[in-house]
Structure formats: C-alpha cells, structure tokens
Design an enzyme around this catalytic site. Structure first.
Site, PDB file in Angstrom:
ATOM      1  N   GLY A 122       0.846  -1.204   0.000  1.00 32.75           N
ATOM      2  CA  GLY A 122       0.000   0.000   0.000  1.00 32.75           C
ATOM      3  C   GLY A 122       0.870   1.239   0.000  1.00 32.75           C
TER       4      GLY A 122
ATOM      5  NE  ARG B  43       4.318   8.130  -8.816  1.00 34.17           N
ATOM      6  CZ  ARG B  43       4.826   7.011  -8.307  1.00 34.17           C
ATOM      7  NH1 ARG B  43       6.072   6.666  -8.561  1.00 34.17           N
ATOM      8  NH2 ARG B  43       4.108   6.244  -7.539  1.00 34.17           N
TER       9      ARG B  43
ATOM     10  NE  ARG C 101       0.987   1.188  -7.069  1.00 36.73           N
ATOM     11  CZ  ARG C 101       2.153   1.796  -6.961  1.00 36.73           C
ATOM     12  NH1 ARG C 101       3.255   1.105  -7.083  1.00 36.73           N
ATOM     13  NH2 ARG C 101       2.233   3.070  -6.711  1.00 36.73           N
TER      14      ARG C 101
ATOM     15  CG  ASP D 167       5.362  -3.530  -5.219  1.00 37.95           C
ATOM     16  OD1 ASP D 167       5.903  -4.623  -5.454  1.00 37.95           O
ATOM     17  OD2 ASP D 167       5.963  -2.582  -4.681  1.00 37.95           O
ATOM     18  CG  ASN D 168       7.699  -1.017  -7.903  1.00 40.23           C
ATOM     19  OD1 ASN D 168       6.872  -0.392  -7.249  1.00 40.23           O
ATOM     20  ND2 ASN D 168       8.890  -1.333  -7.439  1.00 40.23           N
TER      21      ASN D 168
ATOM     22  CG  ASP E 132      10.518   8.557   7.158  1.00 41.85           C
ATOM     23  OD1 ASP E 132      10.091   8.074   6.083  1.00 41.85           O
ATOM     24  OD2 ASP E 132      11.588   9.190   7.223  1.00 41.85           O
TER      25      ASP E 132
ATOM     26  CG  ASP F 108       6.783   2.993  -7.616  1.00 46.14           C
ATOM     27  OD1 ASP F 108       6.287   4.134  -7.700  1.00 46.14           O
ATOM     28  OD2 ASP F 108       6.448   2.169  -6.768  1.00 46.14           O
TER      29      ASP F 108
HETATM   30  P1  AMP Z   1       9.008   1.271  -3.447  1.00 48.71           P
HETATM   31  O1  AMP Z   1      10.316   0.586  -3.205  1.00 48.71           O
HETATM   32  O2  AMP Z   1       9.115   2.774  -3.532  1.00 48.71           O
HETATM   33  O3  AMP Z   1       8.233   0.688  -4.569  1.00 48.71           O
HETATM   34  O4  AMP Z   1       8.171   1.047  -2.101  1.00 48.71           O
HETATM   35  C1  AMP Z   1       7.793  -0.212  -1.627  1.00 48.71           C
HETATM   36  C2  AMP Z   1       6.836  -0.040  -0.486  1.00 48.71           C
HETATM   37  O5  AMP Z   1       7.462   0.573   0.632  1.00 48.71           O
HETATM   38  C3  AMP Z   1       5.622   0.825  -0.800  1.00 48.71           C
HETATM   39  O6  AMP Z   1       4.540   0.295  -0.109  1.00 48.71           O
HETATM   40  C4  AMP Z   1       6.042   2.156  -0.249  1.00 48.71           C
HETATM   41  O7  AMP Z   1       4.926   2.983   0.036  1.00 48.71           O
HETATM   42  C5  AMP Z   1       6.777   1.751   1.020  1.00 48.71           C
HETATM   43  N1  AMP Z   1       7.738   2.773   1.460  1.00 48.71           N
HETATM   44  C6  AMP Z   1       8.925   3.095   0.876  1.00 48.71           C
HETATM   45  N2  AMP Z   1       9.542   4.065   1.575  1.00 48.71           N
HETATM   46  C7  AMP Z   1       8.750   4.387   2.617  1.00 48.71           C
HETATM   47  C8  AMP Z   1       8.843   5.313   3.710  1.00 48.71           C
HETATM   48  N3  AMP Z   1       9.888   6.124   3.852  1.00 48.71           N
HETATM   49  N4  AMP Z   1       7.811   5.343   4.588  1.00 48.71           N
HETATM   50  C9  AMP Z   1       6.765   4.532   4.449  1.00 48.71           C
HETATM   51  N5  AMP Z   1       6.621   3.644   3.466  1.00 48.71           N
HETATM   52  C10 AMP Z   1       7.593   3.557   2.547  1.00 48.71           C
HETATM   53 MG    MG Z   2       6.647   0.806  -5.490  1.00 46.77          MG
END
Ligand code: AMP
Ligand code: MG
Length: 499
Positions: A102, A188, A195, A264-265, A137, A274
């Site tokens: 999510g 964005r 997805r 998810d990407n 965070d 992403d």
């Molecule tokens: P991503 O690697 O950007 O595709 O993120 C994978 C998952 O980790 C997604 O659910 C993001 O919303 C979550 N996520 C990544 N960085 C953070 C962060 N700093 N705080 C909270 N959720 C994060």
């Molecule tokens: Mg992602």
C-alpha cells in the site's frame, strides 16, 4: 457594481485557481481499496523544480502553481479544491515473495481531467505516514525525488511510456536515513496507479466480487474498447501483456534497467512506474545490475523480459475467477496468453532494433545480424548508447570495438543489408538518428547534479541536465558534454533504494 469591478473579480478568481479539475473515480470504489487521509503538513516548503510545460499540457494554471499557493499544494500544506486524498491499498511480490504493501508515503490527491478529456492521477510522494507505512516515516529524501523527476522526464522525452513529474519541493524538515538528508515531496502524474499488486491485494479480499469490480474499473478507465469483447477480462489480460511486452522492449532499446520490477511496480496502463534504484547501462552487458539490494541479479538488464512475464503470471492468477467459470478452462486461457509473451516481446524488440540499425523492412537473418553486433559489443566492453549513436553518425572511432575483425566483418554485412532495401542511405541515417539517443541520463551526470542539489542547494546542474535530456536525439554542443562516457567502470556503479 460597476463594470470594472466585475472584471477585477473575474481576474481575481482566475489568479487564485490552479486550474485543477478533479473527478475522483477511484475514491468511489469500495472503501477496502484505499484509506482516506490528508497529507501531513510540512514546516517550511520550497519549490525546487516545477514542470511548466507539463502543467500547461495538463491545462493547469502554471503561473499560479509556480507561486506560493502552488507550493502549499505541492507540499501537502493545502488540499486543492475537490481533491480527495487517498492512500491506495496494494500488495506485491517483492523479489519473489508476497507482501502486503500500500501507499506508505504517497497520497493520491485525485484524478485531474484535462480540457481535452484525458484523466491523470495526481500524487504526492513523500507526503507523510499512512496506514500502510509499516515501519517507514512516510517521507522521502531530496536526492531520490530529484532522481525520479530527472529520469522520468528523460524517459518521456525518449518516447517511452512513463509517469511524469510536475513538481519537486523541499519540506524544510530533515529525513533520517544512513545520514540526515533534506526532505522532499514529488508530485507525480500518471495515467493511473493501478498495479499488478493492486489486483493481488484485491484478489485477497474475497473470491470474485472485488476482482470483478477492479477489472471492470480498469477496463473502463484504460481500455473501454475491450468491453465489447466476448470475454473482456481475457482481452484485458491480453492487452496488458502486450503493453508490458512493448514497454520492456523499449527499455531494452535504450539500455534502461528498472532495478525493482516487483509486481507492485508494474502498472496496468503500461507506463514505467516507481523510479527507485534504476539506471541506464553504459557498457553493454546483459548481466548488468545496479541496485544494491538485487544480490542475485533477478532484475538484471537481460532478465527484464522474463521478469515481466513472471509478473504477468501473478496478474493472471488474480484474474482466474473472472476469466472463466470453470477454473481449468480459466487456467488454459491464461496460459495461452502468457505463453505468447516471448513472441510479442521479440517482435517489438526486433522492430526497434531494426530502426536502431536503419532497417525499414524485415529479412530472416536480421536477428543473427543484431545478435552478432551485440556480442561484439559485449566482448569489447563497448558503450551501448554511444556505439549506436556512432553508427548513426557514421563515425568509426578509435575504440577497441571498431578495430575488432569480427566487427569490421559485421559492418560490411550491415552495409550490404542496408543496400538491399529500397530506402536511401540518407533516409536510413535519419531513422537511426531518431532511434538512437545522443544523450541519456548517464549515472555519473545524474549523481553530479543530485550532489550539487543536496549538498549545496544548487539546482543549476539538475536544470541543465533536464534541459539536455528534453531533446535526447538532437546533436548540439551542450549535448557533447553530456554524451561522454564515464571513465570509471560501469560495474562499480550502485544505486540505492529510493527510501
Ligand atoms: P518502493 O520501493 O518505492 O516501490 O516502495 C515499496 C513499499 O514501501 C511501498 O509500499 C512504499 O509505500 C513503502 N515505502 C517506501 N519508503 C517508505 C517510507 N519512507 N515510509 C513509508 N513507506 C515507505
Ligand atoms: Mg513501489
């Protein structure tokens, strides 16, 4: 009220409006598909980059958005009129393992409909914690947000389907990673953020009803013409398969490595989405991996097509209940489409590689011709982008590749192959120059620009890089500086997850 005053009011109204035209269909879907919440305000926002051309093409009021009111909106300190912020729920296979995810640091403000009727998701990335933040965070650091801004805009200019970047703001608040970094929020723009992982999440909710709702929502939003098909969900799967085959072929053509092709990407509308530890390959090597977290090379350059097919298999699994009432027949239908992926990918890839070599028609031996050039490049550690550009400009530089006897023979064969087509060499050269970029976002250039922005708050290099990348097929003196190949070996370069 006199006439003048009326006019003044009219202008005034215009001046305080960003031009948003929100119509939020995703927020009308079942409540289990998302969480409603507002961005967490930030202390002292500052505009770092604003994409005026994109704002204008979306029918937005660029002048307004560039000012303080726009800054308040892009930082999450003010909710634009008619926006309905939601964090989307989704799951995903990350490096092969299923996880509930999510939007953990992203909010969808809503869907902006342009004056010509196109619908775009407007998202804030780095906007604070959500119910899906897990231990994160909810924030983002400036470097990774600028990276996504620069690379997504470069991909767009290269002609590759992608999400876009409208604005980057700093928050005036630190984020804590290995070190303390300036916090930032990226705005964005995407055709949607549905997805494969969204389907995986929804498939987990209940057997059939939710998946039916999401599949029909996706059909309505992206592929309305498929609704007339006798099996619309099968048509959806076929079309998504085709879009992914096309997208990954385009990545391969320019040497783009996504880095984290988790389910998810992978976006259902076929856009690159992403941008985390992604990078462009310098030296041609199919085993190239940049991401520091990809220890086994799962998402290496040469594996990208296979990984896309793997993700599509996960998508197919979620669709089984709506493909056919009989599960075995549903599986057979899905398998048939899935099996067509390599052939579809190959066709898109070959078409693009022919263009890169100035070839207009098809000959049976084109594949071995292309493969033999790629093996020469691999053996000689040739730079992928500049080799194709040199060939387009008919430059045979003093580099190992161009002295290799195999390459010299290949070159002769290629010239003969071009002579067998009716198009003139000039026309071939034009095709090559518009298929082989002079500039790509070279890792060393991107890093240089990010460092200057993060360490010194100076955006000069980032802006210059964006300018050059906005016209990647042109030949100009400024391009020369940005097209040079890095001196350090490509293998040493690593990208880190954009958290
Ligand atoms: P991503 O690697 O950007 O595709 O993120 C994978 C998952 O980790 C997604 O659910 C993001 O919303 C979550 N996520 C990544 N960085 C953070 C962060 N700093 N705080 C909270 N959720 C994060
Ligand atoms: Mg992602």
């Amino acid at each position: 009220m006199n006439h003048n005053k009326l006019n003044a009011n009219k202008n005034n109204n215009k001046a305080v409006h960003g031009g948003w035209n929100f119509d939020n269909t995703y927020a009308r879907l079942p409540e289990s598909f998302y969480a409603r919440l507002n961005p967490v305000p930030v202390r002292d926002p500052n505009m770092v980059l604003f994409n005026r051309a994109l704002a204008e093409s979306l029918g937005l009021n660029a002048q307004f958005l560039e000012g303080d009111e726009g800054l308040a909106e892009f930082s999450g300190n003010r909710i634009p009129e008619n926006a309905e912020p939601i964090a989307m729920a989704y799951a995903g296979h990350q490096f092969g393992s299923f996880t509930m995810l999510g939007d953990g640091r992203v909010l969808l403000l809503g869907e902006h409909v342009t004056p010509d009727g196109q619908r775009f998701d407007i998202q804030l990335k780095g906007s604070g914690q959500t119910p899906f933040s897990r231990r994160g965070d909810g924030r983002a650091a400036l470097g990774p947000m600028l990276r996504e801004y620069i690379i997504s805009e470069a991909m767009h200019a290269l002609g590759i389907p992608t999400t876009r970047s409208l604005a980057a703001v700093t928050t005036g608040e630190p984020v804590f990673r290995e070190t303390t970094l300036p916090g930032a929020i990226l705005t964005r723009v995407a055709a949607s953020h549905i997805r494969v992982g969204t389907f995986e999440y929804v498939a987990n909710l209940d057997e059939k009803e939710s998946i039916k709702i999401l599949a029909h929502y996706t059909l309505n939003r992206h592929y309305p013409h498929l609704k007339a098909h006798e099996n619309p969900c099968l048509a959806l799967f076929k079309t998504v398969t085709e879009r992914q085959a096309f997208l990954v072929a385009r990545w391969q053509h320019v040497g783009f490595i996504h880095g984290v092709m988790n389910t998810d990407n992978m976006s259902l509308c076929g856009e690159t989405i992403d941008y985390g530890p992604c990078a462009f390959m310098d030296v041609y090597d199919p085993s190239t991996v940049f991401s520091s977290i990809d220890h086994h090379g799962r998402y290496a350059y040469g594996n990208q097509p296979r990984m896309a097919q793997w993700n599509l298999a996960r998508f197919a699994e979620t669709l089984l209940p709506v493909l056919h009432a009989d599960q075995n027949q549903a599986i057979d239908l899905a398998k048939e489409v899935l099996a067509s992926f390599p052939e579809k990918f190959q066709a898109f890839w070959l078409a693009g590689m022919r263009a890169k070599l100035g070839l207009f028609n098809d000959e049976a031996d084109d594949l071995p011709l292309i493969d033999s050039l790629l093996s020469c490049m691999h053996r000689n550690h040739a730079d992928y982008t500049s080799t194709f550009r040199d060939l387009s400009l008919e430059i045979l530089p003093d580099k190992p590749l161009f002295r290799d006897q195999n390459f010299i023979e290949w070159h002769k064969k290629w010239q003969e192959r071009m002579a067998r087509q009716p198009e003139s060499m000039n026309v071939s050269r034009e095709l090559m120059l518009s298929s082989n970029p002079a500039v790509i976002p070279r890792n060393h250039r991107v890093e240089e620009a990010l460092e200057e922005a993060v360490e010194r708050g100076d955006l000069t290099k980032a802006r210059e890089l964006l300018q050059v990348l906005s016209d990647p097929y042109a030949e100009s003196p400024l391009h020369l500086k940005y097209s040079s190949v890095p001196e350090t070996s490509a293998g040493a370069y690593q990208t880190f997850c954009g958290t």
